[in-house]
Design a protein around this motif. Structure first.
Motif, mmCIF file in Angstrom:
data_model
loop_
_atom_site.group_PDB
_atom_site.id
_atom_site.type_symbol
_atom_site.label_atom_id
_atom_site.label_comp_id
_atom_site.label_asym_id
_atom_site.label_seq_id
_atom_site.Cartn_x
_atom_site.Cartn_y
_atom_site.Cartn_z
ATOM 1 N N ARG A 174 0.831 -1.194 0.000
ATOM 2 C CA ARG A 174 0.000 0.000 0.000
ATOM 3 C C ARG A 174 0.869 1.248 0.000
ATOM 4 O O ARG A 174 2.090 1.157 0.035
ATOM 5 C CB ARG A 174 -0.910 -0.016 1.238
ATOM 6 C CG ARG A 174 -1.877 -1.197 1.208
ATOM 7 C CD ARG A 174 -2.678 -1.312 2.468
ATOM 8 N NE ARG A 174 -1.791 -1.741 3.551
ATOM 9 C CZ ARG A 174 -2.126 -1.732 4.824
ATOM 10 N NH1 ARG A 174 -3.316 -1.315 5.198
ATOM 11 N NH2 ARG A 174 -1.289 -2.143 5.748
ATOM 12 N N ALA A 175 0.226 2.401 -0.006
ATOM 13 C CA ALA A 175 0.944 3.673 -0.001
ATOM 14 C C ALA A 175 0.425 4.555 1.131
ATOM 15 O O ALA A 175 -0.783 4.714 1.300
ATOM 16 C CB ALA A 175 0.773 4.382 -1.331
ATOM 17 N N PHE A 176 1.346 5.105 1.879
ATOM 18 C CA PHE A 176 1.047 6.093 2.912
ATOM 19 C C PHE A 176 1.367 7.452 2.309
ATOM 20 O O PHE A 176 2.499 7.705 1.897
ATOM 21 C CB PHE A 176 1.906 5.835 4.157
ATOM 22 C CG PHE A 176 1.743 6.856 5.243
ATOM 23 C CD1 PHE A 176 0.547 6.969 5.930
ATOM 24 C CD2 PHE A 176 2.795 7.685 5.603
ATOM 25 C CE1 PHE A 176 0.397 7.900 6.945
ATOM 26 C CE2 PHE A 176 2.654 8.613 6.617
ATOM 27 C CZ PHE A 176 1.458 8.724 7.293
ATOM 28 N N ILE A 177 0.352 8.315 2.210
ATOM 29 C CA ILE A 177 0.527 9.626 1.611
ATOM 30 C C ILE A 177 0.305 10.665 2.692
ATOM 31 O O ILE A 177 -0.702 10.638 3.406
ATOM 32 C CB ILE A 177 -0.451 9.865 0.443
ATOM 33 C CG1 ILE A 177 -0.217 8.828 -0.657
ATOM 34 C CG2 ILE A 177 -0.265 11.250 -0.144
ATOM 35 C CD1 ILE A 177 -1.216 7.748 -0.635
ATOM 36 N N GLU A 178 1.252 11.581 2.804
ATOM 37 C CA GLU A 178 1.095 12.669 3.756
ATOM 38 C C GLU A 178 1.399 13.992 3.067
ATOM 39 O O GLU A 178 2.237 14.065 2.170
ATOM 40 C CB GLU A 178 1.956 12.485 5.003
ATOM 41 C CG GLU A 178 3.390 12.175 4.758
ATOM 42 C CD GLU A 178 4.134 11.786 6.027
ATOM 43 O OE1 GLU A 178 3.697 12.118 7.143
ATOM 44 O OE2 GLU A 178 5.188 11.163 5.892
ATOM 45 N N TRP A 179 0.648 14.994 3.493
ATOM 46 C CA TRP A 179 0.772 16.329 2.909
ATOM 47 C C TRP A 179 0.725 17.302 4.075
ATOM 48 O O TRP A 179 -0.186 17.267 4.894
ATOM 49 C CB TRP A 179 -0.403 16.576 1.990
ATOM 50 C CG TRP A 179 -0.229 17.611 0.933
ATOM 51 C CD1 TRP A 179 0.611 18.694 0.942
ATOM 52 C CD2 TRP A 179 -0.941 17.667 -0.296
ATOM 53 N NE1 TRP A 179 0.463 19.409 -0.212
ATOM 54 C CE2 TRP A 179 -0.490 18.806 -0.996
ATOM 55 C CE3 TRP A 179 -1.932 16.878 -0.877
ATOM 56 C CZ2 TRP A 179 -0.983 19.169 -2.239
ATOM 57 C CZ3 TRP A 179 -2.421 17.236 -2.112
ATOM 58 C CH2 TRP A 179 -1.950 18.367 -2.791
ATOM 59 N N TRP A 180 1.718 18.152 4.162
ATOM 60 C CA TRP A 180 1.737 19.125 5.242
ATOM 61 C C TRP A 180 2.277 20.457 4.745
ATOM 62 O O TRP A 180 2.940 20.527 3.717
ATOM 63 C CB TRP A 180 2.543 18.617 6.432
ATOM 64 C CG TRP A 180 4.020 18.511 6.205
ATOM 65 C CD1 TRP A 180 4.961 19.497 6.400
ATOM 66 C CD2 TRP A 180 4.740 17.367 5.747
ATOM 67 N NE1 TRP A 180 6.211 19.026 6.090
ATOM 68 C CE2 TRP A 180 6.109 17.720 5.682
ATOM 69 C CE3 TRP A 180 4.361 16.077 5.383
ATOM 70 C CZ2 TRP A 180 7.086 16.826 5.270
ATOM 71 C CZ3 TRP A 180 5.350 15.195 4.978
ATOM 72 C CH2 TRP A 180 6.685 15.569 4.937
ATOM 73 N N ALA A 181 1.965 21.485 5.503
ATOM 74 C CA ALA A 181 2.452 22.825 5.198
ATOM 75 C C ALA A 181 2.749 23.554 6.493
ATOM 76 O O ALA A 181 2.059 23.369 7.500
ATOM 77 C CB ALA A 181 1.421 23.613 4.394
ATOM 78 N N THR A 182 3.783 24.369 6.444
ATOM 79 C CA THR A 182 4.061 25.309 7.530
ATOM 80 C C THR A 182 3.879 26.709 6.955
ATOM 81 O O THR A 182 4.118 26.942 5.764
ATOM 82 C CB THR A 182 5.483 25.138 8.090
ATOM 83 O OG1 THR A 182 6.429 25.305 7.044
ATOM 84 C CG2 THR A 182 5.642 23.768 8.739
ATOM 85 N N PHE A 183 3.448 27.612 7.808
ATOM 86 C CA PHE A 183 3.191 28.986 7.365
ATOM 87 C C PHE A 183 3.052 29.879 8.583
ATOM 88 O O PHE A 183 2.860 29.407 9.713
ATOM 89 C CB PHE A 183 1.920 29.055 6.507
ATOM 90 C CG PHE A 183 0.686 28.539 7.198
ATOM 91 C CD1 PHE A 183 -0.153 29.398 7.898
ATOM 92 C CD2 PHE A 183 0.375 27.193 7.155
ATOM 93 C CE1 PHE A 183 -1.279 28.906 8.549
ATOM 94 C CE2 PHE A 183 -0.755 26.690 7.791
ATOM 95 C CZ PHE A 183 -1.581 27.557 8.494
#
Length: 164
Positions: free
Chosen positions: A103-112
């Motif tokens: 399977r695939a673990f997808i993560e998306w994050w942002a700092t601001f």
């Protein structure tokens, strides 16, 4: 610094997911229906290239800061004009293999940065109206394309099906 974060697991290999999202100049998988292009004819994996597209009435420009096929990630920043009252926005989208079950673990994050009284609003906006929505669209794109564990049309079972 504020941080927005969202992650999910897809019943598809990390390589298959990365093959769909690796080109920074392609954003249709996220549900972006406007014309998406790289400025100055840059390739979608060219660090420094700027992705240009519209969402509703808003022009968005994002500069690719890092891109790795080996580690399956890219990092980008918002360019002027920034359509939100935030500063120093930098985001990373990463795909990691889940060995158990391919399977695939997808993560998306942002700092601001933003005004302190707006931090919860913008963190929630990016997590729920951004990353969560775009990764849900990625899931739907993979289902529609039949991309599933490297085989075409194997989504009648568990593969990518959010109902399972």
């Amino acid at each position: 610094m504020a941080k927005a974060y969202f992650s999910t697991v897809l019943e598809t290999s990390a390589d298959d997911v990365w093959a769909v999202i690796r080109d920074f100049g392609s954003y249709q998988w996220a549900g972006v229906v406007s014309d998406v292009h790289m400025e100055d004819g840059k390739a979608g994996d060219a660090v420094g290239g700027v992705r240009n597209f519209h969402t509703a009435d808003t022009l968005m420009r994002q500069r690719l800061l890092a891109h790795s096929d080996l580690d399956r990630f890219y990092t980008y920043q918002l360019c002027e004009p920034v359509p939100f009252p935030i500063r120093d926005y930098e985001a990373t989208l990463r795909v990691t293999p889940v060995i158990d079950g391919n399977r695939a673990f997808i993560e998306w994050w942002a700092t601001f940065d933003c005004d302190a009284d707006e931090r919860d609003r913008w963190t929630s906006h990016f997590e729920k109206d951004g990353f969560s929505k775009w990764l849900s669209n990625l899931r739907a794109h993979l289902i529609a394309s039949g991309t599933c564990n490297g085989r075409s049309g194997v989504y009648g079972g568990r593969c990518c099906d959010p109902r399972r």
